[in-house]
Design an enzyme around this catalytic site. Structure first.
Site, PDB file in Angstrom:
ATOM      1  CE1 TYR A 146     102.222  58.884 -32.739  1.00  0.00           C
ATOM      2  CE2 TYR A 146     103.581  57.575 -34.222  1.00  0.00           C
ATOM      3  CZ  TYR A 146     102.818  57.684 -33.071  1.00  0.00           C
ATOM      4  OH  TYR A 146     102.643  56.604 -32.268  1.00  0.00           O
ATOM      5  CD  GLU A 195     103.083  61.198 -28.885  1.00  0.00           C
ATOM      6  OE1 GLU A 195     103.888  61.796 -28.140  1.00  0.00           O
ATOM      7  OE2 GLU A 195     103.130  59.986 -29.104  1.00  0.00           O
ATOM      8  CG  ASP A 207      78.483  59.430 -21.206  1.00  0.00           C
ATOM      9  OD1 ASP A 207      78.270  59.719 -22.401  1.00  0.00           O
ATOM     10  OD2 ASP A 207      78.960  58.337 -20.846  1.00  0.00           O
ATOM     11  CB  THR A 262      80.426  58.144 -28.607  1.00  0.00           C
ATOM     12  OG1 THR A 262      79.008  58.111 -28.487  1.00  0.00           O
ATOM     13  CG2 THR A 262      81.058  57.283 -27.542  1.00  0.00           C
ATOM     14  CE  LYS A 295      76.917  54.926 -27.961  1.00  0.00           C
ATOM     15  NZ  LYS A 295      78.163  55.433 -27.387  1.00  0.00           N
ATOM     16  NE  ARG A 342      82.500  52.035 -34.176  1.00  0.00           N
ATOM     17  CZ  ARG A 342      81.403  51.779 -33.446  1.00  0.00           C
ATOM     18  NH1 ARG A 342      81.472  51.664 -32.136  1.00  0.00           N
ATOM     19  NH2 ARG A 342      80.239  51.637 -34.038  1.00  0.00           N
TER      20      ARG A 342
HETATM   21  N1  DSN Z   1      78.170  50.387 -25.763  1.00  0.00           N
HETATM   22  C1  DSN Z   1      77.369  51.563 -26.006  1.00  0.00           C
HETATM   23  C2  DSN Z   1      75.939  51.256 -26.255  1.00  0.00           C
HETATM   24  O1  DSN Z   1      75.656  50.325 -26.984  1.00  0.00           O
HETATM   25  O2  DSN Z   1      75.086  51.959 -25.752  1.00  0.00           O
HETATM   26  C3  DSN Z   1      77.523  52.571 -24.953  1.00  0.00           C
HETATM   27  O3  DSN Z   1      78.794  53.112 -25.030  1.00  0.00           O
END
Ligand code: DSN
Length: 403
Positions: free
Chosen positions: A45, A47, A190, A216, A219, A225
Site C-alpha cells: 500500500y 497512498e 489524449d 494509456t 496500446k 494496462r
Molecule cells: N477502448 C479503447 C479502444 O479500443 O480504442 C479506447 O480506450
C-alpha cells in the site's frame, strides 16, 4: 494456481497464439513487463506520492515510481508526469477535474466520428459533468480544422481536446494548439492510441503545443494496462496530483507502475522505433491491399484503418466481426464517419497492426491478411481454407509467451 483458473488461462494463451489479433488498441507486452505486473510490488500500500506517503515501508516503491516518472518524462520530452491513473478513462477524468470546473465547456470529437466515450459521450460522466460541443470530420474523413476553428471562436470552450480512438490520420497538434491559444482555451491531448508512434518519432509530438496530455500505456506503447498524465506546467501537475489522490484514487497499483517503468525504458530504444516503423508500414500495406481488391477501406498514416464492411460486402461491422472470429481473426466493430447503424451494430470494423507486428508479422503477411478477410467476407473463400491460411501465418509468428 486454482485448476479452473489455470484451465482458462491456458485456453486464453492458445487463443492469443492461434488468432490473428487485429484489435488496434491491443498489444503483447514483454516478459519483463508481465513479470513486474505479477510481482510482489502488488503487496504494498502506498497512498500518496514518493516522499509523501500515508504508509511506512515505501522506500523502494518510491524509487520505482520516481524511476517511472523520470523515464516517462525523458521518453516524451516533458517536465512533469503522474503514473498512477488506473486507466485511460480515469486519466481523462482526473485531467478534466484538474483543468475544468463542473459545467465548463469541452470542445472535442464525438465517439461516433472516432473520439472516445470519455470525450463527451452522452452516456459517460464527461457529458454529465461538463458542457460538450463537438467539432467534426470533413467528407475525406479527416478533421475539418477550419470548422474546428470557427466552432472554437463561436463557443469559447475552456478546453479543446484532440487525440482519438478510431482516426487513421496524423493530427496537426500545432494547428489545434494555436486555435486553443487564440480563443483562450487549454489544449488537452489524449494520445492513448498513438503514444507509441509519438515515442518513436513517427507521429508529431503534442508537446510543446498541449497544456496537458493523457494516455494509456497498453496500446502502441506496449506496456501494462494503465493510464498516465503528462504536462510541462507545474501548476497543472499540482492540480492533477491532487485530483488523483485524494480526489479520485486510493492506493496506486505499484506492480503496474513497475511494469510502466519497464515499458518506458523499452520504448526509448532503437528497436522500439524500428518496431513502430514496421507497425505503420504493415498497416498501410494492408489498407492499400483492401482498396486494390475493391473494398472500401480508409487510407492510413498510423497503426490503424477503418474498413466499411457494409459497403464492401453487405455485412454490418457486428456480423463481419463474428464471421472473422470463425476463422481466428480478431477485430472489433467500429462506428465509421457518417455511420447509419447503431453503435453495437456499425457499418464497419477497425483494424490495427500494433499487436501482430510485435509477433514479427511482415508486409507480405499483412497483404495476405487483407486477402483472407476480403475473400472470406465476400463469400468466395470457404471456412476450412481460410482457417488453414490463418494457421500458416500464425505458425510463422513469435509465440506470445516468448516475447
Ligand atoms: N477502448 C479503447 C479502444 O479500443 O480504442 C479506447 O480506450
Amino acid at each position: 494456481m486454482d485448476k479452473k483458473i489455470a484451465h482458462y488461462l491456458a485456453l486464453e494463451n492458445n487463443r492469443q497464439n492461434e488468432c490473428l489479433e487485429l484489435i488496434a488498441s491491443e498489444n503483447f507486452t514483454s516478459k519483463a513487463v508481465r513479470e513486474l505486473c505479477g510481482s510482489i510490488l502488488t503487496n504494498k500500500y502506498s497512498e500518496g506520492y514518493p516522499g509523501k506517503r500515508y504508509y511506512g515501508g515505501c522506500q523502494h516503491i518510491d524509487e520505482i515510481e520516481k524511476l517511472a516518472i523520470n523515464e516517462l518524462c525523458k521518453l516524451f520530452n516533458c517536465k512533469f508526469a503522474n503514473v498512477q491513473p488506473h486507466s485511460g478513462s480515469s486519466a481523462n477524468m482526473i485531467a478534466y477535474r484538474a483543468i475544468m470546473n463542473k459545467g465548463d465547456k469541452l470542445l472535442s470529437l464525438s465517439l461516433e466520428e472516432g473520439g472516445h466515450l470519455t470525450h463527451g459521450s452522452p452516456v459517460n460522466f464527461s457529458a454529465k459533468d461538463y458542457t460538450i460541443v463537438h467539432y467534426g470530420l470533413g467528407k475525406d474523413g479527416r478533421i475539418d480544422y477550419e470548422m474546428l476553428e470557427k466552432i472554437a471562436h463561436k463557443e469559447k470552450p475552456q478546453v479543446i481536446l484532440a487525440g482519438f480512438s478510431a482516426y487513421p490520420y496524423q493530427i496537426d497538434f500545432a494547428r489545434i494548439g494555436k486555435i486553443a491559444k487564440d480563443v483562450g482555451a487549454l489544449f488537452m491531448v489524449d494520445m492513448a492510441h498513438i503514444a507509441g508512434l509519438i515515442a518513436a518519432g513517427v507521429h508529431p509530438s503534442p508537446f510543446p503545443h498541449a497544456d496537458i496530455v493523457t494516455s494509456t500505456t497498453h496500446k502502441t506503447l506496449r506496456g501494462p494496462r494503465g493510464g498516465i498524465i503528462l504536462t510541462n506546467n507545474e501548476n497543472i501537475i499540482k492540480k492533477v496530483n491532487f485530483a488523483l489522490f485524494p480526489g479520485l484514487q486510493g492506493g496506486p497499483l505499484e506492480n503496474i507502475i513497475g511494469g510502466k517503468a519497464q515499458c518506458f525504458i523499452e520504448a526509448n530504444t532503437p528497436e522500439f522505433r524500428k518496431y513502430i516503423e514496421n507497425v505503420v508500414l504493415n498497416t498501410k500495406v494492408c489498407a492499400d491491399e483492401f482498396r486494390k481488391l475493391g473494398a472500401f477501406s480508409s487510407e492510413t498514416e498510423t497503426h490503424l484503418f477503418l474498413l466499411n464492411t457494409k459497403k464492401s460486402y453487405g455485412l454490418t461491422g457486428k456480423v463481419a466481426e463474428a464471421k472473422l472470429e470463425e476463422i481466428n481473426i480478431t477485430v472489433n466493430k467500429n462506428m465509421l464517419p457518417n455511420d447509419d447503424e447503431r453503435p453495437n451494430t456499425t457499418c464497419g470494423i477497425r483494424l490495427g497492426f500494433a499487436a501482430l507486428t510485435t509477433r514479427g508479422l511482415d508486409e507480405e503477411e499483412a497483404r495476405k491478411i487483407a486477402s483472407i478477410i476480403h475473400h472470406y467476407l465476400k463469400g468466395d473463400l470457404i471456412k476450412e481454407k481460410a482457417l488453414s491460411k490463418v494457421k500458416e501465418i500464425t505458425d510463422n509468428l513469435k509465440r506470445v509467451e516468448l516475447i
